[in-house]
Design a protein around this motif. Structure first.
Motif, PDB file in Angstrom:
ATOM      1  N   ARG A 191      88.013 -92.501 -13.530  1.00  0.00           N
ATOM      2  CA  ARG A 191      87.864 -93.343 -14.731  1.00  0.00           C
ATOM      3  C   ARG A 191      86.598 -94.199 -14.645  1.00  0.00           C
ATOM      4  NH1 ARG A 191      92.038 -97.003 -16.051  1.00  0.00           N
ATOM      5  NH2 ARG A 191      91.791 -96.614 -18.265  1.00  0.00           N
TER       6      ARG A 191
ATOM      7  N   ALA B 138      83.820 -92.034 -15.601  1.00  0.00           N
ATOM      8  CA  ALA B 138      83.901 -91.781 -17.058  1.00  0.00           C
ATOM      9  C   ALA B 138      83.514 -93.006 -17.881  1.00  0.00           C
ATOM     10  CB  ALA B 138      85.314 -91.343 -17.411  1.00  0.00           C
ATOM     11  N   GLY B 139      83.278 -94.116 -17.207  1.00  0.00           N
ATOM     12  CA  GLY B 139      82.823 -95.312 -17.932  1.00  0.00           C
ATOM     13  C   GLY B 139      83.959 -96.120 -18.518  1.00  0.00           C
ATOM     14  N   LEU B 140      85.169 -95.907 -18.004  1.00  0.00           N
ATOM     15  CA  LEU B 140      86.324 -96.623 -18.577  1.00  0.00           C
ATOM     16  C   LEU B 140      86.623 -97.933 -17.849  1.00  0.00           C
ATOM     17  CD1 LEU B 140      88.527 -93.494 -19.176  1.00  0.00           C
ATOM     18  CD2 LEU B 140      88.024 -95.185 -20.932  1.00  0.00           C
TER      19      LEU B 140
ATOM     20  N   ALA C  58      82.060 -85.043 -19.287  1.00  0.00           N
ATOM     21  CA  ALA C  58      83.274 -84.943 -20.105  1.00  0.00           C
ATOM     22  C   ALA C  58      84.449 -85.419 -19.271  1.00  0.00           C
ATOM     23  CB  ALA C  58      83.479 -83.494 -20.521  1.00  0.00           C
ATOM     24  N   TYR C  59      85.450 -86.000 -19.918  1.00  0.00           N
ATOM     25  CA  TYR C  59      86.589 -86.540 -19.166  1.00  0.00           C
ATOM     26  C   TYR C  59      87.903 -86.166 -19.828  1.00  0.00           C
ATOM     27  CZ  TYR C  59      89.915 -90.024 -17.397  1.00  0.00           C
ATOM     28  OH  TYR C  59      91.012 -90.644 -16.879  1.00  0.00           O
ATOM     29  N   LEU C  60      88.812 -85.616 -19.047  1.00  0.00           N
ATOM     30  CA  LEU C  60      90.144 -85.309 -19.562  1.00  0.00           C
ATOM     31  C   LEU C  60      91.175 -86.049 -18.717  1.00  0.00           C
ATOM     32  CD1 LEU C  60      91.684 -83.634 -21.660  1.00  0.00           C
ATOM     33  CD2 LEU C  60      91.880 -81.829 -19.977  1.00  0.00           C
ATOM     34  N   PRO C  61      91.858 -87.045 -19.320  1.00  0.00           N
ATOM     35  CA  PRO C  61      92.844 -87.809 -18.535  1.00  0.00           C
ATOM     36  C   PRO C  61      94.097 -86.995 -18.243  1.00  0.00           C
ATOM     37  CG  PRO C  61      92.843 -88.568 -20.818  1.00  0.00           C
ATOM     38  CD  PRO C  61      91.776 -87.509 -20.708  1.00  0.00           C
TER      39      PRO C  61
ATOM     40  N   GLU D 223      91.507 -92.885 -24.393  1.00  0.00           N
ATOM     41  CA  GLU D 223      90.706 -92.389 -23.266  1.00  0.00           C
ATOM     42  C   GLU D 223      89.992 -91.083 -23.613  1.00  0.00           C
ATOM     43  OE1 GLU D 223      92.332 -92.400 -19.396  1.00  0.00           O
ATOM     44  OE2 GLU D 223      92.555 -94.567 -19.417  1.00  0.00           O
ATOM     45  N   ILE D 224      90.683 -90.200 -24.324  1.00  0.00           N
ATOM     46  CA  ILE D 224      90.046 -88.931 -24.709  1.00  0.00           C
ATOM     47  C   ILE D 224      88.927 -89.207 -25.705  1.00  0.00           C
ATOM     48  CG2 ILE D 224      90.417 -86.747 -25.936  1.00  0.00           C
ATOM     49  CD1 ILE D 224      93.092 -86.544 -24.545  1.00  0.00           C
TER      50      ILE D 224
ATOM     51  N   HIS E 133      87.152 -91.873 -25.946  1.00  0.00           N
ATOM     52  CA  HIS E 133      86.040 -92.437 -25.167  1.00  0.00           C
ATOM     53  C   HIS E 133      85.279 -91.320 -24.449  1.00  0.00           C
ATOM     54  CE1 HIS E 133      84.030 -95.476 -22.626  1.00  0.00           C
ATOM     55  NE2 HIS E 133      84.064 -94.506 -21.738  1.00  0.00           N
ATOM     56  N   GLY E 134      86.035 -90.397 -23.860  1.00  0.00           N
ATOM     57  CA  GLY E 134      85.419 -89.261 -23.155  1.00  0.00           C
ATOM     58  C   GLY E 134      84.594 -88.385 -24.086  1.00  0.00           C
ATOM     59  N   LEU E 135      84.946 -88.399 -25.373  1.00  0.00           N
ATOM     60  CA  LEU E 135      84.190 -87.604 -26.353  1.00  0.00           C
ATOM     61  C   LEU E 135      83.010 -88.396 -26.934  1.00  0.00           C
ATOM     62  CD1 LEU E 135      87.136 -85.840 -28.218  1.00  0.00           C
ATOM     63  CD2 LEU E 135      85.360 -84.699 -26.898  1.00  0.00           C
TER      64      LEU E 135
END
Lengths: 253, 325
Positions: free
Chosen positions: A45, A48-50, A77-80, B213-214, B216-218
């Motif tokens: 995370r 991913a910049g969260l 790209a990020y998939l939680p 969160e998704i 943000h990821g996009l």
């Protein structure tokens, strides 16, 4: 390439998550392995910049916190782990993967169509493209979201527990996809609970314990660290020559 | 484009019905004569100064409140949210009360004050929400808290100056009986700008639907977009409230109905909200003035009769989801 130096993240309950140095390359599959609560998701995370952080996290030499959110999405790209079955067909979901490249001025171009078709093909979701997400099984849903992330065409792909809810066949398909993407030059970084899977299908392993990195290296290097593995997981792994086995690396005492 | 044909025809039909229905002193033939440039001064007055501003106001109000509801429900991921929940209506109500206290005979000023109240409360709730993390829950709770404070101020004013209560009650029920062109001309450009902005940024709503969160990821700035949605909703609600008072349930009913019949992208849903919202409110307003003719029911009353049972139905239908929220 992702470079992490002197990373520190403070939790509200006092403990801190720290990483002295970690480099993650394009063109390889990296698995972050560790027990529950060791900080695997926190690390993902953060990249991913969260999460706000101290220290340095760079993607292609640009500091993560200074990147515009859309520029970052083009790079990583990020998939939680938690995904939800919203009422939407698979095709539209995969089209959302092109959002970082168009924002609100979205018109699906011919180039976009190529990425979308390829993502549906590679994840074997083409036959489900008209299906609503609410009608998919847990494993199919995860594959549909994976297709969206692939359509995003980011250099680095961050996946949190990507094989959750997948049956053995889907898990094998997922690792095939990860290897294919890595061969095309993408960097795959994923968190993983299953040591055997992590070792068998990754080019690089990041071993984590109690909110810091204990060791990094290739599976061949880390398989020798039996003492370290036993202290973290209570078990070690060994490489097997037996081609009949599902995994190349298997658990040992 | 097929999905827009029916609501467009429906809206056009209801508008024609609204122009023709009402006071028997002016017949359908008279209306056609007036439109062709003839007719008496009284007939022209009824059409141009009474019916048309009223239809414009009801249509604009319906479209604005529906889009406001759609934006709030989508951005806060809560199908029961509406401008009322965020305290926007109460803010407008307080300012109407203040205008009744300070300038009791100035109708135009009352509308302006309603708009200012709605906008001020939204800005305040937005700041409070940002300070508390701008999550879905913090925005709703900030609205509820601010709403409670405003209600106590309203009650305090009514206790000290009970004569202001009449203005407050009429405003709270809502309706278009005293609609004037001045306020329509003031509110329409705001509604237009806000709706165009909402339509342009609609693809972000599609992405936000997948979860924070998704999204943000996009590459979506989740907090910024959520803030924008709340702000657009406030402008729309403020402009609508200034024209028609507190028409409670439109922002709740229409977006939920549209979601049930249209499962596509948000831009299409918003367009349907505009058409159905406008048609629904023009119909309610027209019925409110013909049902008990020669008397007139407040439009808001009719809306509540339909809206309250609908709200109960949504609660029952979503019991599983609500139970786990």
């Amino acid at each position: 390439m992702i470079k992490i130096r002197d990373l520190k993240i403070s939790y509200s309950y006092g403990d801190a998550f720290t990483v002295e140095a970690l480099d993650l390359e394009k063109g390889e599959v990296a698995s972050i392995i560790g027990k529950n609560g060791c900080g695997k998701t926190t690390l993902l995370r953060t990249i991913a910049g969260l999460l706000p952080y101290e220290g340095s996290v760079t993607i292609d030499d640009t500091e993560c916190r200074n990147m515009n959110v859309r520029d970052r999405a083009k790079k990583a790209a990020y998939l939680p782990q938690l995904i939800r079955p919203v009422s939407l067909d698979v095709q539209t979901l995969v089209e959302h993967g092109r959002y970082p490249w168009h924002g609100n001025n979205r018109r699906i171009s011919d180039e976009d169509k190529v990425f979308i078709e390829n993502a549906l093909d590679i994840t074997k979701m083409k036959e489900f493209q008209k299906r609503d997400l609410t009608e998919l099984s847990g494993g199919q849903l995860r594959r549909a979201y994976l297709a969206m992330v692939i359509a995003q065409n980011a250099d680095m792909i961050l996946l949190d527990e990507p094989t959750t809810f997948m049956d053995i066949e889907s898990q094998a398909l997922f690792y095939e996809i990860a290897a294919e993407l890595a061969a095309k030059g993408h960097g795959i970084i994923m968190t993983c609970h299953n040591i055997e899977q992590g070792f068998s299908y990754s080019d690089r392993i990041v071993l984590m314990e109690e909110r810091c990195i204990r060791k990094t290296g290739t599976p061949k290097e880390l398989v020798k660290e039996k003492k370290e593995l036993r202290s973290i997981f209570g078990a070690a792994v060994k490489e097997s020559e037996d081609k009949e086995l599902l995994y190349q690396y298997i658990l040992t005492k | 484009m097929k999905k827009y044909v029916l609501p467009t025809i429906l809206l056009a039909g209801i508008i024609i019905f609204a122009v023709l229905a009402g006071n028997g002193a002016i017949s359908t033939k008279d209306i056609i004569t007036v439109i062709s440039g003839g007719g008496s001064d009284t007939q022209r007055l009824i059409l141009y100064k009474v019916r048309l501003p009223r239809i414009f106001a009801a249509a604009g109000c319906g479209a604005a409140l529906s889009v406001a509801g759609f934006l709030l429900q989508g951005s806060l991921d809560n199908r029961i949210v509406s401008p009322g929940i965020l305290g926007i209506n109460n803010g407008a109500g307080l300012f109407v009360l203040l205008s009744a206290l300070l300038f009791p005979f100035n109708v135009g000023f009352k509308c302006l004050m309603a708009f200012a109240g709605a906008l001020l409360v939204t800005v305040f709730v937005s700041i409070l929400s940002v300070k508390t993390g701008m999550s879905k829950t913090s925005v709703v709770l900030s609205g509820v808290a601010v709403s409670a404070i405003i209600t106590s101020v309203i009650d305090l004013i009514i206790s000290i100056k009970p004569e202001t209560v009449a203005d407050k009650v009429a405003f709270q029920i809502g309706g278009f009986a005293n609609t004037q062109y001045q306020i329509v001309i003031f509110a329409f450009p705001l509604i237009l700008i806000a709706i165009v902005t909402a339509l342009i940024t609609a693809p972000s709503m599609d992405v936000l639907k997948l979860g924070d969160e998704i999204a943000h990821g996009l590459g979506l700035g989740v907090k910024a977009y959520r803030c924008l949605c709340v702000l657009i909703a406030a402008i729309l609600a403020g402009a609508a409230i200034s024209m028609g008072g507190l028409l409670g349930f439109v922002g709740l009913i229409i977006p939920n109905c549209v979601r049930m019949i249209h499962k596509g992208k948000s831009r299409g849903s918003m367009a349907l909200c505009i058409l159905y919202g406008a048609a629904f409110l023009v119909l309610c307003d027209t019925l409110s003035r013909v049902i008990v003719f020669p008397y007139e029911l407040p439009c808001g009353l009719l809306l509540s009769v339909v809206g309250a049972p609908f709200l109960i139905w949504i609660l029952v239908k979503n019991k599983k989801r609500l139970g786990t929220d």
